[in-house]
Design a protein around this motif. Structure first.
Motif, short mmCIF file in Angstrom:
data_model
loop_
_atom_site.label_atom_id
_atom_site.label_comp_id
_atom_site.label_asym_id
_atom_site.label_seq_id
_atom_site.Cartn_x
_atom_site.Cartn_y
_atom_site.Cartn_z
N LEU B 175 0.83 -1.19 0.00
CA LEU B 175 0.00 0.00 0.00
C LEU B 175 0.87 1.26 0.00
N ALA B 176 0.49 2.23 -0.81
CA ALA B 176 1.25 3.49 -0.85
C ALA B 176 0.94 4.29 0.40
N CYS B 177 1.70 4.05 1.45
CA CYS B 177 1.59 4.85 2.66
C CYS B 177 2.99 4.98 3.23
N ASN B 178 3.22 6.04 3.98
CA ASN B 178 4.58 6.28 4.44
C ASN B 178 5.19 5.18 5.31
N PRO B 179 4.43 4.60 6.25
CA PRO B 179 5.07 3.54 7.04
C PRO B 179 5.61 2.40 6.17
N ASP B 180 4.83 1.98 5.18
CA ASP B 180 5.27 0.87 4.33
C ASP B 180 6.46 1.27 3.48
N ALA B 181 6.39 2.48 2.89
CA ALA B 181 7.48 2.93 2.03
C ALA B 181 8.78 3.02 2.83
N GLU B 182 8.68 3.59 4.02
CA GLU B 182 9.90 3.77 4.81
C GLU B 182 10.45 2.44 5.29
N ARG B 183 9.55 1.53 5.63
CA ARG B 183 10.01 0.21 6.07
C ARG B 183 10.77 -0.49 4.95
N LEU B 184 10.23 -0.40 3.73
CA LEU B 184 10.89 -1.04 2.58
C LEU B 184 12.25 -0.38 2.31
N LEU B 185 12.26 0.96 2.32
CA LEU B 185 13.50 1.67 2.01
C LEU B 185 14.55 1.39 3.07
N ARG B 186 14.12 1.33 4.33
CA ARG B 186 15.08 1.06 5.40
C ARG B 186 15.69 -0.32 5.27
N LEU B 224 13.39 11.32 2.44
CA LEU B 224 14.15 12.15 3.37
C LEU B 224 14.33 11.45 4.71
N ASN B 225 13.26 10.82 5.18
CA ASN B 225 13.34 10.13 6.47
C ASN B 225 14.32 8.98 6.44
N THR B 226 14.49 8.35 5.29
CA THR B 226 15.37 7.19 5.23
C THR B 226 16.69 7.52 4.54
N GLY B 227 16.81 8.73 3.99
CA GLY B 227 18.07 9.16 3.40
C GLY B 227 18.45 8.43 2.13
#
Lengths: 345, 333
Positions: B175-186, B224-227
């Motif tokens: 799902l396109a939501c910030n928690p998921d995106a950031e978790r994947l990027l991290r 930005l949050n995950t750099g």
């Protein structure tokens, strides 16, 4: 600080009973009280050893007397359950869960000796929908609040627990949001579900399922009671199984049911006393639920010994589920075809 | 990612096969002759097949191993429900011909996509059906030197839909939501996002290659949050696959779709109209835009987020214009 007198609710059930047994085996604990409305099975009672069984209803104010006279300092509330006792047990279950918790917390608030409260909650408080993030952390809430069933009970229970923590800041409150339990001996909705020879699933959906081995669940509850670890923690095994994958691992055959027919199916299974699925649990079969356990590992200091997959395999082998699709047959068919291919080279 | 289990064809299995044949046939306990001779003697009519390379046999073995893994549930799925085994063996292969033969996708600047670590690919969205996302995923999976999987962020409508939602999760979408995106990027994944959403994919044909609003810049704050670097990606060719010249609002409302497209061939030609036009595609990955130089709480600075969003959007729009001027024919490239 190690507790001296521990009270465990729901001690006639698997988790409560075995937890009381673990406390009874701990020489540092002076007294272990197990509370439930009905006596534990003989086997469980033997396991519980020196733990005392108190036949009391936590919905009754009498529980306050038990807590204060025995100088209970640690209360483990493990009786919040998703498994109704019988086909008509839903209302009773709700009362036990919600009213029971209210009474218990009122009793704890009255007693000056209580220093620690451990509550067995559930990750069902996060709900289950298509609009949820894939992985829940402790600070997230449900997208739409479950309107009934176990999930709503759990949300209400957690609400009362938060209220209690506010009123008694001197008490360490630990709320543990468990994923679904699985194991060779524990009896839950899910263990019965996977034991069905033909497992109904919702057509067009495949849930992500995160499981926790019952031994890990006991270890977490024990650790929460023995150490000062206040806070809310998600508890679940590492890794994920897809519902379809789990069914195949158990050697079962899945029967996809159109979502329109799912409520009828649910009623049939409840009527046949096979599996009692509440609507929120059926939603779980659509989308599943995965929680983040970083806090559990880093702050709580516990890493589950079984991954989701290992726990499930342990359940399958421990229950001696005879696979309908024999893995040996699959392997031999594969060998046969390859032999045939080798012939035609 | 788990590699497909390769079953030794010339080892134990074949030996066993020969032995079995030996006992049932007339050969009996006689020492097995040289393999080639046995094959020639016993399978005289199949002699043409013997010249065929063992490739098909290898593929058969892989197929069988895959079938066995699926039947036993013997595969790994990550917490987002991504099933690499299924994606590589079932979901992607049928789309490969579409990628290679139908759209003749040409990738430019794949070296801008990092071989490891998290990165966010931001692309323009078009084509009525999200084939552009699928083709980008195939491009990175099959042409990138590291053969990476692209983890796409999808609209909630996708996940609500039966079958489609389950398949989307299995193919690595979430799902396109910030928690998921950031978790994947991290966790060091390559994430793809189409920030125009339905505004982009469902825009009328006359607005082709005009970028729509880029949401609220949620993807920038995730980066930005995950750099992680943002890689602007421009896709040319997807606009022409289903030229949307009309929209039946009533049917869209009835089915709960964001739009019900009318193309020159759909719905007039029925299912035939669902065949995409064979436009020639270009997918260009631009220079990565670094996000780790803005400090710790950069995502809380709305001006920075807006500026970065605009920068990404402009880069994509300019690249689109450049690619379009270089293109002489929609179908021949």
């Amino acid at each position: 600080m190690a507790p001296k007198v521990v009270l465990v609710t729901g001690c006639s059930r698997y988790l409560g009973g075995h937890l009381a047994a673990r406390f009874a085996a701990n020489p540092d604990i002076d007294r272990v009280l197990g509370v439930d409305t009905e006596p534990p099975s003989r086997d469980l009672l033997r396991r519980m050893g020196r733990a005392e069984f108190v036949r009391a209803d936590i919905r009754n104010p009498l529980i306050a007397k038990v807590i204060s006279t025995a100088h209970v300092d640690t209360v483990v509330h493990a009786s919040v359950t998703a498994n109704p006792a019988g086909p008509s047990g839903r209302t009773v279950m709700k009362e036990m869960n919600v009213i029971g918790t209210m009474q218990l917390l009122a009793a704890c608030q009255k007693s000056p000796h209580v220093r620690k409260l451990v509550v067995k909650s559930t990750s069902a408080v996060y709900g289950s929908s298509s609009r949820d993030p894939a992985v829940f952390t402790e600070d997230m809430g449900p997208k739409d609040l479950p309107s009934s069933g176990y999930a709503k009970d759990a949300v209400e229970v957690e609400g009362y627990v938060r209220g209690f923590a506010r009123r008694r800041p001197d008490v360490d409150v630990t709320a543990l949001r468990f994923t679904n339990f699985i194991g060779p001996r524990i009896d839950t909705v899910l263990t019965r579900y996977f034991a069905l020879p033909v497992v109904p699933t919702v057509m067009g959906y495949d849930a992500r399922v995160q499981l926790l081995h019952s031994e890990d669940a006991l270890a977490v509850l024990e650790r929460a009671a023995l150490h000062d670890l206040p806070g809310v923690y998600n508890v679940g095994g590492d890794g994920v199984l897809m519902l379809s994958q789990a069914i195949r691992r158990a050697g079962r055959i899945s029967l996809p049911v159109p979502s329109a027919a799912v409520p009828t199916m649910g009623r049939f299974f409840r009527g046949a006393r096979l599996v009692d699925f509440s609507p929120d649990q059926m939603r779980f079969l659509n989308w599943g639920r995965v929680v983040d356990t970083t806090l559990l590992k880093e702050e709580f200091g516990f890493t589950p010994r079984w991954t989701t997959q290992q726990a499930f395999d342990d359940y399958v082998s421990g229950r001696a589920l005879r696979p309908l699709v024999d893995p040996e047959l699959v392997a031999s068919v594969e060998r046969g075809v390859l032999d045939l291919a080798a012939r035609f080279r | 990612m788990e590699e497909a289990r390769v079953i030794p064809l010339h080892g134990a299995d074949r030996e066993a096969a020969r032995r079995r044949r030996g006992t049932t046939g007339a050969l009996g306990p006689v020492p097995v002759p040289e393999p080639a001779a046995t094959e020639a003697a016993e399978e005289a009519p199949e002699v043409e097949d013997a010249v065929e390379p063992a490739g098909w046999e290898q593929r058969l073995a892989e197929l069988l191993a895959f079938a066995r893994r699926r039947l036993r549930g013997d595969y790994e799925v990550d917490e987002f429900g991504f099933d690499p085994d299924l994606t590589d063996h079932v979901l992607m292969p049928p789309l490969k011909p579409l990628y290679e033969k139908w759209f003749r996708v040409e990738t430019i600047g794949l070296h801008n996509v990092p071989g490891e670590g998290g990165a966010l690919i931001v692309a323009n969205h078009s084509g009525t059906l999200p084939l552009d996302a699928t083709m980008t995923a195939i491009a990175i999976r099959s042409e990138h030197p590291k053969r990476r999987h692209l983890r796409m962020l999808g609209a909630d409508l996708v996940f609500k839909t039966p079958v489609l939602g389950a398949l989307a999760r299995k193919s690595g979408q979430t799902l396109a939501c910030n928690p998921d995106a950031e978790r994947l990027l991290r966790s060091g994944e390559l994430v793809g996002v189409w920030p125009e959403g339905f505004k982009g994919i469902g825009k009328p044909f006359k607005d082709r290659y005009k970028l729509q609003r880029f949401g609220r810049g949620g993807f920038v704050s995730a980066a930005l949050n995950t750099g992680v670097p943002i890689i602007p990606c421009s896709i040319v060719g997807a606009e022409e696959i289903y030229p949307k010249i009309g929209d039946i609002k009533a049917l869209a409302r009835l089915f709960g779709f964001p739009y019900f497209p009318v193309t020159p061939f759909f719905p007039f030609l029925g299912p035939l109209g669902a065949i995409p036009l064979p436009s020639k595609w270009y997918i260009e990955f631009g220079e990565p835009i670094r996000t780790d130089v803005h400090g710790a709480h950069a995502a809380d600075d709305p001006m920075l987020v807006f500026n970065l969003t605009d920068q990404v959007r402009e880069t994509i729009q300019q690249t689109l214009y450049r690619l379009l001027t270089q293109r002489r024919n929609v179908f021949l490239g």
